[in-house]
Write a protein that holds these residues in place. Structure first.
Motif, PDB file in Angstrom:
ATOM      1  N   ASN A   1       0.827  -1.212   0.000  1.00  0.00           N
ATOM      2  CA  ASN A   1       0.000   0.000   0.000  1.00  0.00           C
ATOM      3  C   ASN A   1       0.858   1.257   0.000  1.00  0.00           C
ATOM      4  O   ASN A   1       0.500   2.272  -0.607  1.00  0.00           O
ATOM      5  CB  ASN A   1      -0.935  -0.022   1.207  1.00  0.00           C
ATOM      6  CG  ASN A   1      -1.974   1.089   1.158  1.00  0.00           C
ATOM      7  OD1 ASN A   1      -2.571   1.337   0.108  1.00  0.00           O
ATOM      8  ND2 ASN A   1      -2.183   1.755   2.282  1.00  0.00           N
TER       9      ASN A   1
ATOM     10  N   PRO B   1      -0.425   3.509  -3.222  1.00  0.00           N
ATOM     11  CA  PRO B   1      -1.601   3.900  -2.435  1.00  0.00           C
ATOM     12  C   PRO B   1      -2.862   3.942  -3.298  1.00  0.00           C
ATOM     13  O   PRO B   1      -2.817   4.138  -4.514  1.00  0.00           O
ATOM     14  CB  PRO B   1      -1.243   5.303  -1.933  1.00  0.00           C
ATOM     15  CG  PRO B   1       0.224   5.448  -2.150  1.00  0.00           C
ATOM     16  CD  PRO B   1       0.563   4.578  -3.319  1.00  0.00           C
ATOM     17  N   ASN B   2      -3.995   3.745  -2.633  1.00  0.00           N
ATOM     18  CA  ASN B   2      -5.312   3.866  -3.278  1.00  0.00           C
ATOM     19  C   ASN B   2      -5.539   2.871  -4.412  1.00  0.00           C
ATOM     20  O   ASN B   2      -6.312   3.124  -5.334  1.00  0.00           O
ATOM     21  CB  ASN B   2      -5.536   5.299  -3.805  1.00  0.00           C
ATOM     22  CG  ASN B   2      -5.520   6.321  -2.686  1.00  0.00           C
ATOM     23  OD1 ASN B   2      -6.058   6.074  -1.608  1.00  0.00           O
ATOM     24  ND2 ASN B   2      -4.883   7.450  -2.927  1.00  0.00           N
TER      25      ASN B   2
ATOM     26  N   LEU C   1      -6.024  -2.497  -1.061  1.00  0.00           N
ATOM     27  CA  LEU C   1      -6.876  -2.021   0.037  1.00  0.00           C
ATOM     28  C   LEU C   1      -7.821  -3.116   0.517  1.00  0.00           C
ATOM     29  O   LEU C   1      -8.029  -3.295   1.724  1.00  0.00           O
ATOM     30  CB  LEU C   1      -7.685  -0.800  -0.419  1.00  0.00           C
ATOM     31  CG  LEU C   1      -6.897   0.493  -0.652  1.00  0.00           C
ATOM     32  CD1 LEU C   1      -7.806   1.561  -1.263  1.00  0.00           C
ATOM     33  CD2 LEU C   1      -6.283   1.010   0.655  1.00  0.00           C
TER      34      LEU C   1
ATOM     35  N   ARG D   1     -11.695   1.232   8.073  1.00  0.00           N
ATOM     36  CA  ARG D   1     -10.982   2.414   7.579  1.00  0.00           C
ATOM     37  C   ARG D   1     -10.501   2.194   6.144  1.00  0.00           C
ATOM     38  O   ARG D   1     -10.676   3.056   5.278  1.00  0.00           O
ATOM     39  CB  ARG D   1      -9.797   2.720   8.502  1.00  0.00           C
ATOM     40  CG  ARG D   1      -9.041   3.993   8.137  1.00  0.00           C
ATOM     41  CD  ARG D   1      -7.990   4.321   9.179  1.00  0.00           C
ATOM     42  NE  ARG D   1      -6.882   3.397   9.149  1.00  0.00           N
ATOM     43  CZ  ARG D   1      -5.855   3.471   8.301  1.00  0.00           C
ATOM     44  NH1 ARG D   1      -5.825   4.439   7.389  1.00  0.00           N
ATOM     45  NH2 ARG D   1      -4.865   2.596   8.347  1.00  0.00           N
ATOM     46  N   TYR D   2      -9.912   1.020   5.896  1.00  0.00           N
ATOM     47  CA  TYR D   2      -9.439   0.718   4.543  1.00  0.00           C
ATOM     48  C   TYR D   2     -10.602   0.534   3.564  1.00  0.00           C
ATOM     49  O   TYR D   2     -10.514   0.940   2.401  1.00  0.00           O
ATOM     50  CB  TYR D   2      -8.561  -0.537   4.547  1.00  0.00           C
ATOM     51  CG  TYR D   2      -7.185  -0.310   5.122  1.00  0.00           C
ATOM     52  CD1 TYR D   2      -6.278   0.530   4.479  1.00  0.00           C
ATOM     53  CD2 TYR D   2      -6.780  -0.937   6.301  1.00  0.00           C
ATOM     54  CE1 TYR D   2      -5.003   0.748   5.000  1.00  0.00           C
ATOM     55  CE2 TYR D   2      -5.514  -0.728   6.829  1.00  0.00           C
ATOM     56  CZ  TYR D   2      -4.622   0.118   6.173  1.00  0.00           C
ATOM     57  OH  TYR D   2      -3.363   0.332   6.697  1.00  0.00           O
TER      58      TYR D   2
ATOM     59  N   ASN E   1     -13.584   1.989   3.764  1.00  0.00           N
ATOM     60  CA  ASN E   1     -14.126   3.330   3.466  1.00  0.00           C
ATOM     61  C   ASN E   1     -13.242   4.060   2.458  1.00  0.00           C
ATOM     62  O   ASN E   1     -13.740   4.787   1.589  1.00  0.00           O
ATOM     63  CB  ASN E   1     -14.241   4.146   4.751  1.00  0.00           C
ATOM     64  CG  ASN E   1     -15.345   3.634   5.660  1.00  0.00           C
ATOM     65  OD1 ASN E   1     -16.287   2.984   5.205  1.00  0.00           O
ATOM     66  ND2 ASN E   1     -15.239   3.928   6.953  1.00  0.00           N
ATOM     67  N   GLN E   2     -11.928   3.848   2.585  1.00  0.00           N
ATOM     68  CA  GLN E   2     -10.992   4.460   1.643  1.00  0.00           C
ATOM     69  C   GLN E   2     -11.235   3.914   0.224  1.00  0.00           C
ATOM     70  O   GLN E   2     -11.258   4.673  -0.753  1.00  0.00           O
ATOM     71  CB  GLN E   2      -9.553   4.155   2.074  1.00  0.00           C
ATOM     72  CG  GLN E   2      -8.482   4.868   1.244  1.00  0.00           C
ATOM     73  CD  GLN E   2      -7.076   4.553   1.739  1.00  0.00           C
ATOM     74  OE1 GLN E   2      -6.867   4.137   2.879  1.00  0.00           O
ATOM     75  NE2 GLN E   2      -6.093   4.738   0.863  1.00  0.00           N
ATOM     76  N   ALA E   3     -11.457   2.609   0.135  1.00  0.00           N
ATOM     77  CA  ALA E   3     -11.733   1.994  -1.169  1.00  0.00           C
ATOM     78  C   ALA E   3     -13.071   2.472  -1.725  1.00  0.00           C
ATOM     79  O   ALA E   3     -13.210   2.717  -2.928  1.00  0.00           O
ATOM     80  CB  ALA E   3     -11.733   0.473  -1.034  1.00  0.00           C
TER      81      ALA E   3
ATOM     82  N   MET F   1     -14.436   5.302  -1.380  1.00  0.00           N
ATOM     83  CA  MET F   1     -14.334   6.661  -1.907  1.00  0.00           C
ATOM     84  C   MET F   1     -13.802   6.663  -3.346  1.00  0.00           C
ATOM     85  O   MET F   1     -13.998   7.612  -4.087  1.00  0.00           O
ATOM     86  CB  MET F   1     -13.410   7.496  -1.007  1.00  0.00           C
ATOM     87  CG  MET F   1     -14.010   7.792   0.362  1.00  0.00           C
ATOM     88  SD  MET F   1     -12.863   8.698   1.428  1.00  0.00           S
ATOM     89  CE  MET F   1     -12.811  10.284   0.593  1.00  0.00           C
ATOM     90  N   ILE F   2     -13.149   5.571  -3.714  1.00  0.00           N
ATOM     91  CA  ILE F   2     -12.570   5.468  -5.060  1.00  0.00           C
ATOM     92  C   ILE F   2     -13.587   4.889  -6.032  1.00  0.00           C
ATOM     93  O   ILE F   2     -13.701   5.324  -7.172  1.00  0.00           O
ATOM     94  CB  ILE F   2     -11.292   4.607  -5.031  1.00  0.00           C
ATOM     95  CG1 ILE F   2     -10.261   5.239  -4.094  1.00  0.00           C
ATOM     96  CG2 ILE F   2     -10.710   4.437  -6.439  1.00  0.00           C
ATOM     97  CD1 ILE F   2      -9.098   4.336  -3.742  1.00  0.00           C
TER      98      ILE F   2
END
Length: 387
Positions: free
Chosen positions: A174, A178-179, A184, A202-203, A205-207, A209-210
């Motif tokens: 990662n 990143p992203n 993720l 957390r991870y 939610n990050q995914a 957003m993409i």
């Protein structure tokens, strides 16, 4: 080109040649050449190290063929030319076949060293041999520290149940890239296995957003399921299905309803999986449902369908062994479990089933030994902080 084709029957060969990577034994020159052509990536190291000509000379007694291989290596500098001319020594392949293979080997020869090592590692992963794969990933990482190797090392450690190690390598991947959704989601999965649900969320939610996809919602279903948030889990699986998931979410929902003892709903979920997606996993899940419902004939029928779909699906063979064990047909149970071991001789579930067969048959000594070996393995994993 020589027209020589010699057969050496197994009866005349005391020691067959053993290809370490594929685990295949060969007893004749033709079998050796067949393997070297169809599994060239897994054979080429043996060729380079001179193991093949040694076996041809010492075991088959074909000194002329062995000597010609040595001359080819002296004459040609590139591995591609050496290997193709080695395959030309007998009239076993068409020129067109060898020309196509030449192009493949040339591409391989000119790849970076880390890619060659990664290819070998990936082969072992496909064979469900993560420990073997890790040996090659570790070699690959010496040549180039990149996210692909770190990620795959994480997957290998995760399959071994070594979740702390897996987390470390997924984190390294990662950092390199990143992203990136696959990495993720691997971090989501390993943190769920470690019961670090906040970190997993957390991870995820990050995914999310993409991208907003069926895969993301499936993982939300899995996360909520692990956390015991039943309503949220079911809703997430349904959202994944609405976005086109026609398999994984249905399977997870079916398992969810089985745990709730809502067997009609479980069956309904399985029935909604399209015929085109009904693979070995689908048929085994159906067999497990019928196992709970004690529908003996259907259990056997659906396990067999699972094996027909994929003869290398180890969990179907374990289920078949369990079916025969419960039926007190120990001979068939052993037969099934040994077929499972041919696929993966380190599988814990297979080892546990073998111990159960031994116990129910009355082989107390063998049962105690099997359990002792499993406990040793589990203790080792626990001490590494993976369980």
């Amino acid at each position: 080109m020589s027209s020589l084709i010699l057969s050496v029957s197994p009866e005349k060969v005391e020691r067959p040649y053993y290809f370490y990577i594929t685990k295949i034994k060969v007893y004749s020159l033709e079998e050796l050449y067949y393997h070297c052509y169809h599994y060239w990536r897994e054979s080429i190291d043996d060729f380079i190290m001179g193991k093949l000509e040694d076996w041809i000379k010492n075991e088959l007694g074909l000194i002329s063929i062995s000597g010609q291989i040595v001359k080819i290596k002296d004459q040609y500098s590139s591995i591609t030319d050496q290997y193709i001319n080695f395959l030309k020594l007998i009239d076993y392949f068409y020129e067109s076949e060898l020309e196509l293979l030449r192009k493949e080997i040339f591409k391989w020869e000119n790849k970076a060293e880390w890619e060659k090592c990664k290819e070998k590692a990936d082969y072992f992963m496909k064979q469900n041999k993560p420990e073997e794969a890790l040996k090659w990933y570790k070699k690959a990482i010496v040549f180039d520290e990149n996210e692909k190797i770190y990620n795959n090392m994480g997957v290998a450690f995760m399959r071994l149940g070594l979740y702390e190690d897996a987390t470390y390598f997924f984190t390294k991947a990662n950092e390199k890239k990143p992203n990136y959704i696959p990495i993720l989601l691997n971090l989501v999965e390993v943190n769920m296995l470690r019961k670090n649900y906040e970190e997993a969320g957390r991870y995820l939610n990050q995914a999310a957003m993409i991208e907003d996809s069926k895969t993301i919602w499936y993982y939300y279903g899995e996360l909520y399921n692990h956390k015991g948030m039943e309503e949220e889990a079911v809703e997430s699986y349904k959202r994944a299905i609405d976005k086109g998931d026609d398999f994984k979410s249905y399977i997870s929902l079916a398992k969810f309803y089985v745990r709730k003892k809502e067997y009609d709903k479980a069956k309904e979920c399985l029935d909604k999986i399209p015929a085109s997606s009904r693979n070995e996993v689908f048929w085994l899940e159906y067999a497990k449902l019928y196992e709970i419902l004690e529908k003996k004939n259907l259990i056997f029928e659906y396990i067999k369908k699972s094996i027909e779909k994929n003869p290398k699906y180890i969990y179907a063979w374990i289920a078949l062994a369990r079916f025969y064990r419960k039926d007190k047909n120990f001979e068939k149970a052993y037969e099934a479990i040994y077929k499972a071991f041919r696929i993966d001789d380190e599988n814990d579930e297979a080892k546990l089933e073998l111990a159960k067969i031994q116990k129910e048959e009355g082989n107390k000594k063998e049962y105690k030994f099997s359990i002792k070996q499993l406990i040793k393995k589990w203790i080792h994993r626990y001490r590494r902080g993976s369980m």
